[in-house]
Design an enzyme around this catalytic site. Structure first.
Site, PDB file in Angstrom:
ATOM      1  N   GLY A 105      -5.543  -4.419   7.339  1.00  0.00           N
ATOM      2  CA  GLY A 105      -6.638  -3.453   7.297  1.00  0.00           C
ATOM      3  C   GLY A 105      -7.702  -3.660   8.349  1.00  0.00           C
ATOM      4  O   GLY A 105      -8.201  -2.691   8.942  1.00  0.00           O
TER       5      GLY A 105
ATOM      6  N   ARG B 178     -14.660  -6.450  -0.547  1.00  0.00           N
ATOM      7  CA  ARG B 178     -14.016  -6.170   0.748  1.00  0.00           C
ATOM      8  C   ARG B 178     -13.435  -4.749   0.731  1.00  0.00           C
ATOM      9  O   ARG B 178     -12.734  -4.367  -0.188  1.00  0.00           O
ATOM     10  CB  ARG B 178     -12.919  -7.202   1.005  1.00  0.00           C
ATOM     11  CG  ARG B 178     -12.113  -6.978   2.304  1.00  0.00           C
ATOM     12  CD  ARG B 178     -10.834  -6.215   2.053  1.00  0.00           C
ATOM     13  NE  ARG B 178      -9.968  -6.183   3.239  1.00  0.00           N
ATOM     14  CZ  ARG B 178      -8.881  -5.433   3.331  1.00  0.00           C
ATOM     15  NH1 ARG B 178      -8.520  -4.659   2.338  1.00  0.00           N
ATOM     16  NH2 ARG B 178      -8.148  -5.447   4.416  1.00  0.00           N
ATOM     17  N   VAL B 179     -13.726  -3.980   1.753  1.00  0.00           N
ATOM     18  CA  VAL B 179     -13.145  -2.643   1.874  1.00  0.00           C
ATOM     19  C   VAL B 179     -12.226  -2.646   3.086  1.00  0.00           C
ATOM     20  O   VAL B 179     -12.616  -3.110   4.160  1.00  0.00           O
ATOM     21  CB  VAL B 179     -14.242  -1.566   2.020  1.00  0.00           C
ATOM     22  CG1 VAL B 179     -13.625  -0.201   2.273  1.00  0.00           C
ATOM     23  CG2 VAL B 179     -15.109  -1.531   0.773  1.00  0.00           C
ATOM     24  N   GLY B 180     -11.012  -2.154   2.889  1.00  0.00           N
ATOM     25  CA  GLY B 180     -10.042  -2.125   3.988  1.00  0.00           C
ATOM     26  C   GLY B 180     -10.041  -0.791   4.697  1.00  0.00           C
ATOM     27  O   GLY B 180     -10.993  -0.007   4.626  1.00  0.00           O
TER      28      GLY B 180
ATOM     29  N   THR C 174       0.860  -1.192   0.000  1.00  0.00           N
ATOM     30  CA  THR C 174       0.000   0.000   0.000  1.00  0.00           C
ATOM     31  C   THR C 174       0.896   1.242   0.000  1.00  0.00           C
ATOM     32  O   THR C 174       1.991   1.202   0.545  1.00  0.00           O
ATOM     33  CB  THR C 174      -0.860  -0.011   1.281  1.00  0.00           C
ATOM     34  OG1 THR C 174      -1.828  -1.024   1.148  1.00  0.00           O
ATOM     35  CG2 THR C 174      -1.546   1.314   1.543  1.00  0.00           C
TER      36      THR C 174
HETATM   37  N1  LIG Z   1      -0.876  -3.304   2.406  1.00  0.00           N
HETATM   38  C1  LIG Z   1      -1.791  -2.711   3.097  1.00  0.00           C
HETATM   39  O1  LIG Z   1      -1.495  -1.785   3.799  1.00  0.00           O
HETATM   40  C2  LIG Z   1      -3.194  -3.260   2.979  1.00  0.00           C
HETATM   41  C3  LIG Z   1      -4.286  -2.338   3.405  1.00  0.00           C
HETATM   42  N2  LIG Z   1      -4.054  -1.740   4.708  1.00  0.00           N
HETATM   43  C4  LIG Z   1      -5.585  -3.094   3.447  1.00  0.00           C
HETATM   44  O2  LIG Z   1      -5.805  -3.854   4.364  1.00  0.00           O
HETATM   45  O3  LIG Z   1      -6.349  -2.960   2.524  1.00  0.00           O
END
Ligand SMILES: NC(=O)C[C@H](N)C(=O)O
Length: 308
Positions: free
Chosen positions: A222, A196-198, A168
């Site tokens: 997330g 799915r929403v993070g 991310t």
């Molecule tokens: N690599 C990430 O930070 C993933 C992001 N925080 C999510 O869970 O969507």
């Protein structure tokens, strides 16, 4: 005020030797670009948007082109942005077939009475704003295909850290006028359920910016980040008088002890102090302030060079 720009390229378990140089160059390039916007008199929000768009365009990172794939083999992306001047916020989730979700989040902030658009509504808004639609395949890399196959084979054996949570991207900035902003963008976690929403598009979890305190962008697991509102929690500690290092460590430490959730964050205070901290094994990051570029990937490997 001395402008500051910090970026991250996501919490990760380990980054192969083969990728390390490219990843480090990617975060340095994005931080320098964002800092250039600030040096030219641009606002913090313009700078974080530019830095994150550059990372979305870099296939090494899990955002834009290079995003991880859903269980159905598609790219669905989340992004958010916030302007610390007026707490203006814009976010999109589950968007497909656009190159730069962070630019769409910015348009939500600037051009709608809302903070957050998702899925079909976000796609319609993108079309109305003239954002070019690109073939979904253009966002898929060979690495993300291999990553999904590996995850399917090893399903259930991975720890809450990477490889599921990789790459991310995010940025925080303080501009010459004392304004702060954050931007965060992601493809989410590999093999996620469609829809799915993070945390990344959720203001308070994926990031937060308030001129009265500072700005934060987060990365990591997330579901854990959402449950502790990681970005706002870090700013709460700063508000209570902790240093940026202490505030970041307290917030990440709480998430780890309470939920075993791993991640990382970057932070800038309204005074221009900054921090990059993580509980995952590594997190590529770069910070530009006062003619110097600081960068690192693992704990203790910080390098400092002159800004060219
Ligand atoms: N690599 C990430 O930070 C993933 C992001 N925080 C999510 O869970 O969507």
């Amino acid at each position: 005020m001395e402008p500051v720009l910090v970026v991250h390229g996501g919490g990760a378990s380990c980054i192969s030797c083969e990728r390390r140089q490219r990843v480090r160059q990617g975060v340095i390039r994005a931080a320098s670009l964002g800092h250039g916007v600030l040096r030219a008199g641009g606002s913090a929000v313009d700078a974080v948007e530019a830095a994150v768009a550059a990372l979305e365009d870099d296939a090494e990172f899990n955002a834009g082109c290079g995003s991880v794939l859903t269980a159905d083999g598609d790219v669905e992306m989340d992004a958010s942005i916030m302007d610390g001047r007026d707490l203006g916020a814009g976010a999109v989730s589950a968007v497909r077939c656009i190159a730069n979700p962070i630019k769409l989040a910015r348009l939500v902030m600037d051009k709608t009475p809302h903070c957050f658009l998702t899925d079909r509504g976000a796609a319609k808004f993108a079309a109305d704003m003239g954002v070019p639609e690109i073939p979904g395949e253009q966002l898929v890399t060979e690495r993300s295909r291999r990553h999904l196959e590996k995850e399917r084979r090893e399903k259930g054996t991975a720890s809450p850290d990477c490889p599921t949570n990789l790459g991310t991207v995010g940025a925080v900035a303080l501009d010459c006028r004392g304004n702060v902003a954050y931007a965060t963008s992601t493809g989410g976690i590999v093999n996620k359920m469609t829809g799915r929403v993070g945390d990344s598009p959720c203001v308070g979890s994926g990031g937060y910016a308030d001129n009265c305190i500072g700005a934060v962008s987060t990365t990591g697991h997330g579901e854990s980040i959402l449950k502790v509102n990681l970005a706002r929690l870090a700013l709460f500690h700063l508000e209570q008088g902790k240093t940026v290092d202490e505030a970041a460590e307290l917030a990440l430490g709480y998430m780890k002890s309470r939920l075993k959730g791993l991640g990382g964050l970057i932070m800038v205070s309204r005074a221009g102090d900054w921090a990059a901290k993580w509980t995952s094994t590594s997190m590529p990051w770069a910070a530009v302030k006062g003619g110097k570029v600081h960068s690192g990937i693992d704990v203790g490997d910080t390098t400092v060079t002159d800004l060219c």
